[in-house]
Design a protein around this motif. Structure first.
Motif, short mmCIF file in Angstrom:
data_model
loop_
_atom_site.label_atom_id
_atom_site.label_comp_id
_atom_site.label_asym_id
_atom_site.label_seq_id
_atom_site.Cartn_x
_atom_site.Cartn_y
_atom_site.Cartn_z
N VAL A 128 -5.86 1.06 -22.39
CA VAL A 128 -6.44 2.60 -23.18
C VAL A 128 -7.13 3.26 -22.29
CG1 VAL A 128 -6.06 1.41 -25.29
CG2 VAL A 128 -8.38 1.33 -24.29
N THR A 149 -3.84 -4.20 -24.40
CA THR A 149 -3.21 -2.93 -24.02
C THR A 149 -3.94 -2.20 -23.27
OG1 THR A 149 -4.02 -2.11 -26.11
CG2 THR A 149 -2.02 -2.93 -26.21
N ARG A 182 -13.52 -2.97 -26.69
CA ARG A 182 -12.90 -2.32 -25.41
C ARG A 182 -13.90 -2.44 -24.23
NH1 ARG A 182 -11.02 4.12 -26.01
NH2 ARG A 182 -10.89 4.53 -23.92
N THR A 186 7.27 -9.49 -29.75
CA THR A 186 7.30 -9.23 -28.30
C THR A 186 6.70 -10.40 -27.59
OG1 THR A 186 5.27 -8.01 -28.52
CG2 THR A 186 7.53 -6.96 -28.34
N VAL A 245 -1.67 -8.26 -20.51
CA VAL A 245 -0.78 -7.08 -21.10
C VAL A 245 0.73 -7.35 -21.14
CG1 VAL A 245 -0.23 -4.61 -20.38
CG2 VAL A 245 -2.72 -5.45 -19.93
N GLY A 281 1.63 -9.00 -24.32
CA GLY A 281 1.24 -8.40 -25.44
C GLY A 281 0.19 -8.48 -26.21
N SER A 329 -4.40 -6.04 -28.43
CA SER A 329 -3.40 -5.58 -28.94
C SER A 329 -3.49 -6.12 -30.73
CB SER A 329 -1.98 -5.91 -28.63
OG SER A 329 -1.96 -7.38 -28.64
N PHE A 374 -9.40 -1.32 -21.42
CA PHE A 374 -8.40 -2.41 -22.04
C PHE A 374 -9.20 -2.71 -23.47
CE2 PHE A 374 -8.06 -2.52 -17.48
CZ PHE A 374 -6.66 -2.72 -17.63
#
Length: 296
Positions: free
Chosen positions: A190, A188, A155, A243, A182, A185, A198, A195
């Motif tokens: 947060v 993500t 992160r 996705t 993003v 996909g 995923s 960030f």
């Protein structure tokens, strides 16, 4: 607060991945490699297997892959020239298989009606297209450094990513590649401005590891070509099984003549493509975008 931590991604690993992606990035290069995966072929034998490629598209791919050291051009006579994989090219096949596996699992697939059962099921995608579509997502400038930094940190804030993945660039520059990741996909947002990867992004770890292992195996290879930029996106519609983005498949102008079966013997460093892997599924006749690019 300014970050003082040292980058967690070894520079050599990052360089290895980006150079290998540069080698594979010109569209259709992967299809050429897989066509040559079993045995050397003459130009006239390669062309029917890739009927949507004009002479002006196939010759540059062969020259590019030959310059990169993964394809060897052998001239027996002025009118008898063959193209085949070098040892480095053969060692690249398991890496392509790893990329294809990720694409088959995580890239979007349109739901189509099964002729056998009448039920909706994900469309079947040729392995070479899975590879091409995956490379489109991770090869744009700064995408791989951002992904690998998040893979190491877990992160991070945009400020940290700008400092570690894009040194020398301003903070505002990081947002465009981040927004793309993003939207695709792979990343993500947060918390407040942080960030993380995923599930699809985290699943890229074996792909980057396989690429690094191949690129750092001696003798070292370099790619003389520069990175190519990304192309405009397109809007998707209809039901989809997953996705992340995918390129449209090539439209085959006519049914090619039966191709010789690909080798079933495993190469020294991994499994070979099985018979029919290259065109194991019927390629849908969907339009090709002139410059490529993902559909979101």
């Amino acid at each position: 607060m300014a970050t003082t931590a040292q980058p967690l991604v070894p520079p050599n690993d990052l360089a290895s991945v980006t150079k290998t992606l540069d080698l594979l990035t010109p569209r259709w290069s992967v299809w050429v490699l897989m066509t040559l995966s079993s045995q050397p072929l003459r130009y006239a034998e390669i062309k029917p297997k890739l009927p949507w490629l004009a002479d002006g598209q196939l010759h540059p791919r062969l020259r590019h892959l030959t310059s990169a050291g993964v394809v060897e051009r052998t001239e027996y006579a002025p009118r008898h020239v063959t193209y085949g994989l070098t040892r480095r090219g053969t060692e690249l096949l398991p890496v392509l298989a790893q990329i294809a596996s990720w694409g088959d699992t995580h890239l979007e697939k349109q739901l189509v009606t099964s002729k056998a059962t009448g039920a909706l099921e994900p469309e079947r995608i040729p392995p070479a297209q899975n590879i091409d579509d995956t490379i489109v997502l991770i090869s744009p400038r700064h995408a791989t450094p951002i992904l690998m930094t998040l893979m190491s940190r877990g992160r991070a804030s945009a400020k940290t990513l700008a400092a570690e993945a894009m040194p020398g660039y301003g903070l505002n520059t990081v947002y465009k590649p981040l927004d793309r990741l993003v939207a695709d996909g792979l990343v993500t947002a947060v918390g407040k401005g942080d960030f993380q990867l995923s599930a699809s992004g985290q699943a890229l770890a074996p792909v980057f590891k396989a690429i690094t292992n191949w690129a750092t195996r001696p003798p070292a290879e370099t790619d003389p070509l520069r990175r190519r930029g990304s192309a405009p996106s397109r809007t998707r519609s209809g039901p989809w099984a997953t996705t992340p983005a995918r390129l449209p498949a090539p439209a085959v102008p006519a049914a090619p003549p039966p191709a010789p079966a690909l080798a079933t013997t495993a190469p020294p460093h991994g499994p070979a493509w099985k018979p029919g892997d290259l065109f194991s599924h019927q390629i849908p006749a969907r339009p090709i975008t002139p410059t490529g690019g993902p559909r979101r």
